[in-house]
Structures are given as C-alpha cells and as structure tokens.
Design an enzyme around this catalytic site. Structure first.
Site, PDB file in Angstrom:
ATOM      1  N   LEU A 103       0.809  -1.083   0.138  1.00 29.76           N
ATOM      2  CA  LEU A 103      -0.077   0.018   0.053  1.00 29.76           C
ATOM      3  C   LEU A 103       0.958   1.298  -0.066  1.00 29.76           C
ATOM      4  O   LEU A 103       2.083   1.171   0.712  1.00 29.76           O
ATOM      5  CB  LEU A 103      -0.898   0.042   1.441  1.00 29.76           C
ATOM      6  CG  LEU A 103      -2.070  -1.073   1.353  1.00 29.76           C
ATOM      7  CD1 LEU A 103      -2.837  -1.023   2.771  1.00 29.76           C
ATOM      8  CD2 LEU A 103      -2.855  -0.880   0.012  1.00 29.76           C
ATOM      9  N   ASP A 104       0.307   2.079  -0.868  1.00 27.49           N
ATOM     10  CA  ASP A 104       1.295   3.455  -0.773  1.00 27.49           C
ATOM     11  C   ASP A 104       1.464   4.172   0.460  1.00 27.49           C
ATOM     12  O   ASP A 104       0.716   3.821   1.708  1.00 27.49           O
ATOM     13  CB  ASP A 104       0.661   4.546  -1.680  1.00 27.49           C
ATOM     14  CG  ASP A 104       0.329   4.026  -3.113  1.00 27.49           C
ATOM     15  OD1 ASP A 104       0.848   3.102  -3.370  1.00 27.49           O
ATOM     16  OD2 ASP A 104      -0.621   4.761  -3.553  1.00 27.49           O
ATOM     17  N   LYS A 105       2.595   4.617   0.731  1.00 28.25           N
ATOM     18  CA  LYS A 105       2.764   5.356   2.182  1.00 28.25           C
ATOM     19  C   LYS A 105       1.643   6.089   2.767  1.00 28.25           C
ATOM     20  O   LYS A 105       1.499   5.851   3.999  1.00 28.25           O
ATOM     21  CB  LYS A 105       4.085   6.369   1.964  1.00 28.25           C
ATOM     22  CG  LYS A 105       4.513   6.794   3.380  1.00 28.25           C
ATOM     23  CD  LYS A 105       5.774   7.483   2.900  1.00 28.25           C
ATOM     24  CE  LYS A 105       6.308   8.397   4.647  1.00 28.25           C
ATOM     25  NZ  LYS A 105       7.583   9.011   4.394  1.00 28.25           N
ATOM     26  N   HIS A 186       0.287   2.396  -7.995  1.00 28.74           N
ATOM     27  CA  HIS A 186      -0.415   3.605  -7.464  1.00 28.74           C
ATOM     28  C   HIS A 186      -1.795   3.581  -8.692  1.00 28.74           C
ATOM     29  O   HIS A 186      -2.074   4.541  -8.845  1.00 28.74           O
ATOM     30  CB  HIS A 186       0.248   5.044  -7.933  1.00 28.74           C
ATOM     31  CG  HIS A 186       1.502   5.307  -6.993  1.00 28.74           C
ATOM     32  ND1 HIS A 186       2.054   6.510  -6.702  1.00 28.74           N
ATOM     33  CD2 HIS A 186       1.868   4.499  -5.812  1.00 28.74           C
ATOM     34  CE1 HIS A 186       3.001   6.370  -5.906  1.00 28.74           C
ATOM     35  NE2 HIS A 186       2.846   5.258  -5.256  1.00 28.74           N
TER      36      HIS A 186
END
Length: 238
Positions: A103-105, A186
């Site tokens: 998962l993105d930051k 993303h």
C-alpha cells in the site's frame, strides 16, 4: 514436525540463534508447561504448546492482518522511515515476514503480512484475479460516465491499460468504492487521474473474500484465523 528448540525460538522471536539459546538457558522457555533448558531439545509446535516468558510462539506459517496507518512504508526495511514490520507487537514478530503486496505510504487499511511466499504469489499474481476493494475520497465529484469508463478498462496517462474495474459512487459522487483485480503501481490514484480527478485519501477494505476487521485500530495487527486465510485463498482462481 519436531525441530530444534533454539531454531524455533530464533525464528519466532526474530532474534539470533545465540540470543535464542540464552533465552532457553535462562529458563524462559516452556514446552507444555515444563521449563526446558536444553537448546538441542526438539519440539513439535503443531502438537505442543511452546511459550517464551509466558507468551505462546506462532506455529507454522504466519498470516497477519494489519490496519495500516498513513505515513508508514509497506516494506521489510526502509532507510530512515518506519515500516509496517516496525509496528508489529513482539508476539507477532518473526523472521521472514513481509507485506504481501504494497500500500502506498499514505494509503491506509487492510495489509496482509506473511512469511508464506507461495501464498503471497497466489494473491498477487494477475492471473489469479484476486479482488481488492478500496474506498477513495475524491477532490471533485466523479462524473457518472466514469463508472462505465472503469468497467471498460481505463487507459492511464502513460498508456498503460487497466483491466475492467468496478466503480460505485455515493450520492455526492465524492466517495467511491473501487474493486480491482490487479495491482499496478499507484493504480487507483492513477485511474482517477486518467478521468481528471484526484484522490484525497485511499483505504483498502478487502482482499479476496475477507474484509478488514473493523475492531482493528490504525496500526494494530492480529493473526488471521484459518477460516480467514481460506477466505483469501479461496478467491484465487485462473
């Protein structure tokens, strides 16, 4: 299957073999309620209860559900930054753990952490079509025609073609539910950029047939039950 106690403790406690031996020798390890100080003792975690300072160690492979908070990196290590493994409580830490997918930051929600490589491959492989469901807060109301655009398969701004996805909108069209079957970089954010919108916040709700436990606070994690693992694994198909 029985294995050496020092190796088992090192793997379960995410420590060196020498540290595990010291732990055993000092009397902190019990097997079925009996203190064991022999580092070469062999035990079967599937049949015997093994504890370190009263805490049971995890037997076999680990499957962990985490409610990932924002600002934490989905990686085993990241220079100068906190990772999701740093958030695990001592009782869940062991060698070999890694996030199954990223998962993105700044993306939150359901992150699965495991030490089972083949299982991770199952749920991440595009050929397996494992659904991931997200909730997105949008900067602008989505256009009604975006639903059809997602369903047909969007082409991103760099030319990448996404597989068909499900898009559902609330009455204000600023909160969206998205279901995808792949995991491009993303991807959800880029899909909305392709239709001229911007994702303010993004949260993963579900992997396969399993939803994030609503009782897990941000940053909290727990072992998944065998039934929960089956709900994820059972969704894998060619």
């Amino acid at each position: 299957m029985a294995e050496r106690l020092d190796k088992m403790i090192a793997d379960a406690e995410n420590c060196t073999r020498s540290k595990a031996r010291s732990t055993i020798r000092c009397g902190a390890v019990e097997v079925d309620g009996e203190t064991v100080r022999d580092i070469a003792y062999r035990a079967d975690p599937a049949r015997e209860r093994i504890t370190v300072s009263g805490r049971p160690i995890a037997a076999g492979r680990s499957y962990i559900m985490m409610n990932k908070p924002a600002g934490v990196v989905s990686a085993t290590r990241a220079q100068g930054e906190r990772t999701v493994l740093d958030l695990l409580p001592p009782g869940l830490r062991r060698r070999g753990l890694f996030p199954a997918g990223r998962l993105d930051k700044d993306t939150t929600g359901f992150l699965l952490i495991t030490d089972d490589g083949p299982f991770a491959h199952e749920i991440l492989s595009p050929r397996r079509h494992v659904e991931k469901e997200y909730e997105a807060l949008l900067e602008c109301p989505a256009a009604p025609e975006d639903i059809q655009a997602f369903a047909q398969g969007l082409r991103l701004r760099d030319g990448t073609l996404c597989a068909p996805a499900v898009l559902e909108l609330d009455a204000a069209r600023t909160t969206a539910r998205i279901v995808i079957r792949e995991g491009k970089y993303h991807q959800v954010r880029r899909m909305f950029e392709a239709v001229g919108n911007y994702v303010v916040s993004l949260r993963r709700l579900r992997i396969g047939g399993l939803y994030l436990d609503a009782a897990l606070a941000p940053g909290a994690a727990r072992l998944m039950t065998p039934e929960e693992v089956r709900k994820v694994r059972g969704s894998c198909g060619e």
